[in-house]
Design an enzyme around this catalytic site. Sequence first.
Site, mmCIF file in Angstrom:
data_model
loop_
_atom_site.group_PDB
_atom_site.id
_atom_site.type_symbol
_atom_site.label_atom_id
_atom_site.label_comp_id
_atom_site.label_asym_id
_atom_site.label_seq_id
_atom_site.Cartn_x
_atom_site.Cartn_y
_atom_site.Cartn_z
ATOM 1 N N ASN A 170 48.655 47.909 39.581
ATOM 2 C CA ASN A 170 47.774 47.478 40.671
ATOM 3 C C ASN A 170 47.533 48.637 41.623
ATOM 4 O O ASN A 170 48.371 49.533 41.755
ATOM 5 C CB ASN A 170 48.437 46.323 41.436
ATOM 6 C CG ASN A 170 47.556 45.773 42.541
ATOM 7 O OD1 ASN A 170 46.354 45.533 42.340
ATOM 8 N ND2 ASN A 170 48.115 45.576 43.721
ATOM 9 N N HIS A 214 46.580 49.321 45.713
ATOM 10 C CA HIS A 214 46.580 48.631 47.008
ATOM 11 C C HIS A 214 46.264 49.649 48.108
ATOM 12 O O HIS A 214 46.820 50.755 48.101
ATOM 13 C CB HIS A 214 47.955 47.994 47.242
ATOM 14 C CG HIS A 214 48.036 47.249 48.532
ATOM 15 N ND1 HIS A 214 47.459 46.004 48.706
ATOM 16 C CD2 HIS A 214 48.581 47.583 49.732
ATOM 17 C CE1 HIS A 214 47.670 45.603 49.945
ATOM 18 N NE2 HIS A 214 48.345 46.544 50.592
ATOM 19 N N GLY A 229 34.252 47.383 42.043
ATOM 20 C CA GLY A 229 34.570 48.054 40.788
ATOM 21 C C GLY A 229 34.541 49.565 40.828
ATOM 22 O O GLY A 229 34.504 50.214 39.778
ATOM 23 N N MET A 240 41.703 40.215 43.344
ATOM 24 C CA MET A 240 42.130 39.511 44.553
ATOM 25 C C MET A 240 42.735 38.149 44.215
ATOM 26 O O MET A 240 42.396 37.130 44.810
ATOM 27 C CB MET A 240 40.938 39.343 45.513
ATOM 28 C CG MET A 240 40.269 40.657 45.880
ATOM 29 S SD MET A 240 41.402 41.832 46.648
ATOM 30 C CE MET A 240 41.563 41.078 48.261
ATOM 31 N N ARG A 241 43.638 38.148 43.228
ATOM 32 C CA ARG A 241 44.314 36.917 42.840
ATOM 33 C C ARG A 241 45.815 37.156 42.799
ATOM 34 O O ARG A 241 46.254 38.219 42.348
ATOM 35 C CB ARG A 241 43.883 36.461 41.428
ATOM 36 C CG ARG A 241 42.407 36.240 41.238
ATOM 37 C CD ARG A 241 41.871 35.110 42.078
ATOM 38 N NE ARG A 241 42.582 33.854 41.882
ATOM 39 C CZ ARG A 241 42.608 32.870 42.793
ATOM 40 N NH1 ARG A 241 42.007 33.010 43.950
ATOM 41 N NH2 ARG A 241 43.267 31.755 42.540
HETATM 42 C C1 GRF Z 1 40.496 48.782 46.747
HETATM 43 O O1 GRF Z 1 40.549 49.259 48.060
HETATM 44 C C2 GRF Z 1 41.857 48.365 46.251
HETATM 45 O O2 GRF Z 1 42.891 49.100 46.812
HETATM 46 C C3 GRF Z 1 41.935 46.936 46.720
HETATM 47 O O3 GRF Z 1 40.632 46.436 46.533
HETATM 48 C C4 GRF Z 1 39.700 47.499 46.637
HETATM 49 C C5 GRF Z 1 38.843 47.472 45.408
HETATM 50 O O4 GRF Z 1 37.778 48.390 45.473
HETATM 51 N N1 GRF Z 1 42.960 46.233 45.980
HETATM 52 P P1 GRF Z 1 36.795 48.568 44.226
HETATM 53 O O5 GRF Z 1 36.313 47.193 43.829
HETATM 54 O O6 GRF Z 1 37.555 49.244 43.138
HETATM 55 O O7 GRF Z 1 35.668 49.412 44.727
#
Ligand code: GRF
Length: 196
Positions: free
Chosen positions: A115, A117, A20, A98-99
């Site tokens: 999103n 990434h 988060g 992660m879905r």
């Molecule tokens: C990030 O690196 C984002 O790009 C990927 O998942 C990670 C989430 O990090 N999709 P966080 O939970 O916001 O610290």
Amino acid sequence: MLPNPNAAPAKIGVLASGNGSNFEALIQAIADGLIRAEIPIVIYNNPDAAVAARAQRWGIPAVLLDHRQYQSREAFDFDVVQTLAQYGVEWIVMAGWMRRVTKVLIDRFPHKAINIHPSLLPSFPGIRAIEQAIAAGVKIAGCTVHLVTLEVDAGPILMQAAVPILPDDTSETLHARVQLQEHAILPRAVKLAIGQ
Ligand code: GRF
């Protein structure tokens, strides 16, 4: 289009699966007055996700919807949509969600789902993007904020930042530097998308 100073704050629902830190970068930018928005709800899908405690510290309701309790991706997304509707959400930000999403979610938020990434898309979509970049031997990694479509990590790009890969980088050291850039561009890209 110039931002309308009289517009009501945009209501952004955050979906997160883990730590988060991107959620926190976004809520901090809102608290700092950089974005005219509010986050009425965080939905998380892993019971031990640290994002829940972060949300509680900010006084934001965090609702656990565990995808393992559902028969299909669509049934899960239906509950996600219903929950977001209860909180009046207009935009969604997937901050480490992660879905794979379905039409159920996308059709409810057309061009209004964002999103982040950890790669320079269209390179290295999908899981383990940092490891993919290191394995490919590229010298520049980075992160991308984009609109969500049904195809994974393939929607229109809003903003990107580049991060050099250093000779001694591990996935951990590289991810740490990529995350600094994520925290910088996610709030800016959200502001760009919502227009206030
Ligand atoms: C990030 O690196 C984002 O790009 C990927 O998942 C990670 C989430 O990090 N999709 P966080 O939970 O916001 O610290």
